[in-house]
Scaffold this active site. Structure first.
Site, mmCIF file in Angstrom:
data_model
loop_
_atom_site.group_PDB
_atom_site.id
_atom_site.type_symbol
_atom_site.label_atom_id
_atom_site.label_comp_id
_atom_site.label_asym_id
_atom_site.label_seq_id
_atom_site.Cartn_x
_atom_site.Cartn_y
_atom_site.Cartn_z
ATOM 1 N N LYS A 1 3.778 8.993 9.234
ATOM 2 C CA LYS A 1 3.466 8.291 10.404
ATOM 3 C C LYS A 1 4.471 8.758 11.534
ATOM 4 O O LYS A 1 4.351 9.873 12.011
ATOM 5 C CB LYS A 1 3.532 6.798 10.316
ATOM 6 N N TYR B 1 0.977 -1.092 -0.148
ATOM 7 C CA TYR B 1 -0.021 -0.024 -0.117
ATOM 8 C C TYR B 1 0.865 1.282 0.092
ATOM 9 O O TYR B 1 1.871 1.358 0.660
ATOM 10 C CB TYR B 1 -0.932 -0.004 1.212
ATOM 11 N N ASP C 1 9.128 2.853 0.281
ATOM 12 C CA ASP C 1 8.080 3.571 1.065
ATOM 13 C C ASP C 1 8.140 3.184 2.358
ATOM 14 O O ASP C 1 7.817 1.984 2.748
ATOM 15 C CB ASP C 1 6.521 3.214 0.377
HETATM 16 C C1 LIG Z 1 0.167 4.824 6.042
HETATM 17 C C2 LIG Z 1 0.847 4.469 4.665
HETATM 18 C C3 LIG Z 1 0.767 5.465 3.496
HETATM 19 C C4 LIG Z 1 0.017 6.327 3.603
HETATM 20 O O1 LIG Z 1 0.041 7.416 4.557
HETATM 21 P P1 LIG Z 1 -1.059 8.295 4.996
HETATM 22 O O2 LIG Z 1 -0.562 9.265 5.845
HETATM 23 O O3 LIG Z 1 -2.147 7.550 5.543
HETATM 24 O O4 LIG Z 1 -1.662 9.018 3.709
HETATM 25 C C5 LIG Z 1 1.596 5.097 2.579
HETATM 26 N N1 LIG Z 1 2.546 4.042 2.535
HETATM 27 C C6 LIG Z 1 2.509 3.243 3.834
HETATM 28 C C7 LIG Z 1 3.544 2.083 3.369
HETATM 29 C C8 LIG Z 1 1.819 3.099 4.620
HETATM 30 O O5 LIG Z 1 1.873 2.254 5.458
#
Ligand SMILES: *Cc1c(COP(=O)(O)O)cnc(C)c1O
Length: 433
Positions: free
Chosen positions: A267, A144, A239
């Site tokens: 995060k 994701y 990511d």
């Molecule tokens: C949570 C998450 C996102 C998206 O971040 P948001 O602040 O919710 O837009 C993107 N990549 C990874 C791996 C994530 O866990």
């Protein structure tokens, strides 16, 4: 367990908010429940509107590695707010934040702050395309990267949980340059790059997949991606929105010793406020406006509240032994869960990397999206409900991580393992395998 007030609030919410929630995985549908509504939280404890207390393993989906309402974070935000909530004009804190990131994350020489992880991945992808002059992007099934159009293909928990393949509203044309391949399968990447390598702008990957449960990279997978990207002149994007500052001070790239060209953060870097960031080599980052011609902007980007909360959080993570302690606690919890599953004779595969973990109700090893999908989600629903009754809050979906944090004490872990023994008995009684 009394949930009257949460239920009533959920009814009210559903009248004015689609599905009653501002992000789908919160809804509880995947575990056959309506959500609890939080009244307050401190350390590893949540209190809901009915006064039930839970040990929290969601930690706002990762940011709160030091626990809820950490006094240093709260004080930093309070102090910053008293001097203004947003300027839209540069302020010193933005430099200090960028320095912290550059200091810690091995591959980052320059960094840009944004407001969410989604924005970070969208911007990194635009930059990769602008820098290489190419269109195609390779991602992995079950990874994701936020809800941006081009990356919303075969993308893990939220979509998995609700069985939506991609999403209506994303035109085919927008995803025609996105290729999604099996995680941990280097030979597929090699094969596809042999066909479209010269058109490929980037390969984007979660260095530990943590949105289909937790799936570690197989030895050689990340190294192989690095090698293939170099061979074809594509950028490697990690990511690290979840893994950044969690696996090690420098994230997964430090933990595994593989350096990407661009890194997405989110995060933890916001300490619980809405923040994201993307960074990389200076040569690439200098393509961004106003230096270069790749455009990206943000009214609230780098705002003082978010910078203060993030800097306080990163400060806490500088304390001696923090990462060792997280690893020890997680290993202890994982061992306890493994033993509880054996004792209850319930097939559970517990994957973990550093302080990220996930128990899959499955007999087979889980090393990609396909094997993750084989887990028994009904068993997870029973497990979730029973854990909740016993005062342990897990993610309301099989395909999410549990997050161990600095605020979890040994007592909390022991109580969690005890609760799991009871919950697994209930699973044994109610589910067939
Ligand atoms: C949570 C998450 C996102 C998206 O971040 P948001 O602040 O919710 O837009 C993107 N990549 C990874 C791996 C994530 O866990």
């Amino acid at each position: 367990m009394n949930m009257d007030r949460s239920r009533q609030l959920f009814e009210e919410a559903c009248r004015v908010i689609p599905g009653g929630v501002n992000s789908p995985v919160r809804s509880g549908r995947a575990v056959g429940m309506t959500p609890i509504f939080v009244k307050e939280a401190a350390g590893c404890r949540l209190v809901d509107e009915d006064g039930n207390v839970y040990i929290d393993y969601v930690a706002s989906w990762g940011p709160l590695i030091a626990g809820h309402s950490h006094p240093l974070v709260v004080e930093a935000v309070r102090e910053a707010a008293s001097r203004g909530t947003s300027y839209g004009i540069p302020s010193e804190m933005e430099i200090r934040m960028a320095e912290e990131v550059v200091d810690r994350v091995p591959s980052i020489e320059m960094v840009r702050m944004v407001n969410s992880g989604t924005e970070a991945t969208m911007s990194a992808l635009r930059l990769a395309r602008g820098f290489t002059g190419r269109k195609k992007v390779i991602k992995f099934n079950g990874c994701y990267h936020g809800h941006g159009d081009c990356l919303l293909v075969s993308s893990g928990s939220g979509i998995l949980t609700f069985g939506i393949p991609g999403s209506p509203g994303v035109p085919d044309e927008v995803v025609q340059h996105t290729l999604s391949l099996p995680y941990n399968d280097l030979s597929q990447v090699e094969k596809v790059l042999n066909e479209v390598g010269e058109e490929t702008a980037a390969v984007i990957v979660e260095p530990v997949a943590a949105n289909m449960g937790v799936v570690p990279p197989k030895p050689g997978f990340l190294e192989g991606l690095r090698r293939l990207c170099d061979r074809w002149g594509a950028l490697l994007i990690f990511d690290e929105v979840i893994t950044g500052f969690r696996l090690a001070p420098g994230g997964a790239q430090e933990y595994f010793g593989v350096l990407p060209d661009l890194t997405c953060l989110g995060k933890i870097i916001g300490g619980g406020l809405p923040v994201g960031a993307y960074g990389g080599r200076g040569e690439i980052m200098k393509k961004m406006a106003p230096l270069g011609n790749v455009y990206q902007a943000g009214t609230l980007s780098g705002n003082p509240l978010a910078m203060s909360a993030g800097l306080a959080m990163l400060g806490i993570l500088k304390e001696e032994g923090v990462y060792e302690s997280l690893e020890e606690k997680t290993a202890y919890l994982v061992q306890g869960l493994d033993q509880a599953a054996k004792a209850a004779q319930v097939p559970v595969v517990v994957n973990h990397v550093a302080s990220l973990g996930c128990g899959f109700f499955s007999r087979e090893p889980v090393d990609d999206f396909e094997s993750a999908l084989k887990s028994n989600t009904e068993a997870y629903a029973v497990f979730f409900q029973e854990m909740l009754k016993q005062g342990v809050y897990l993610a309301p979906s099989q395909f999410e991580a549990f997050f161990v944090g600095l605020a979890h004490g040994k007592d909390d872990l022991d109580r969690t393992i005890e609760a799991a023994m009871q919950a697994l008995k209930r699973v044994r009684e109610n589910c067939a395998f």
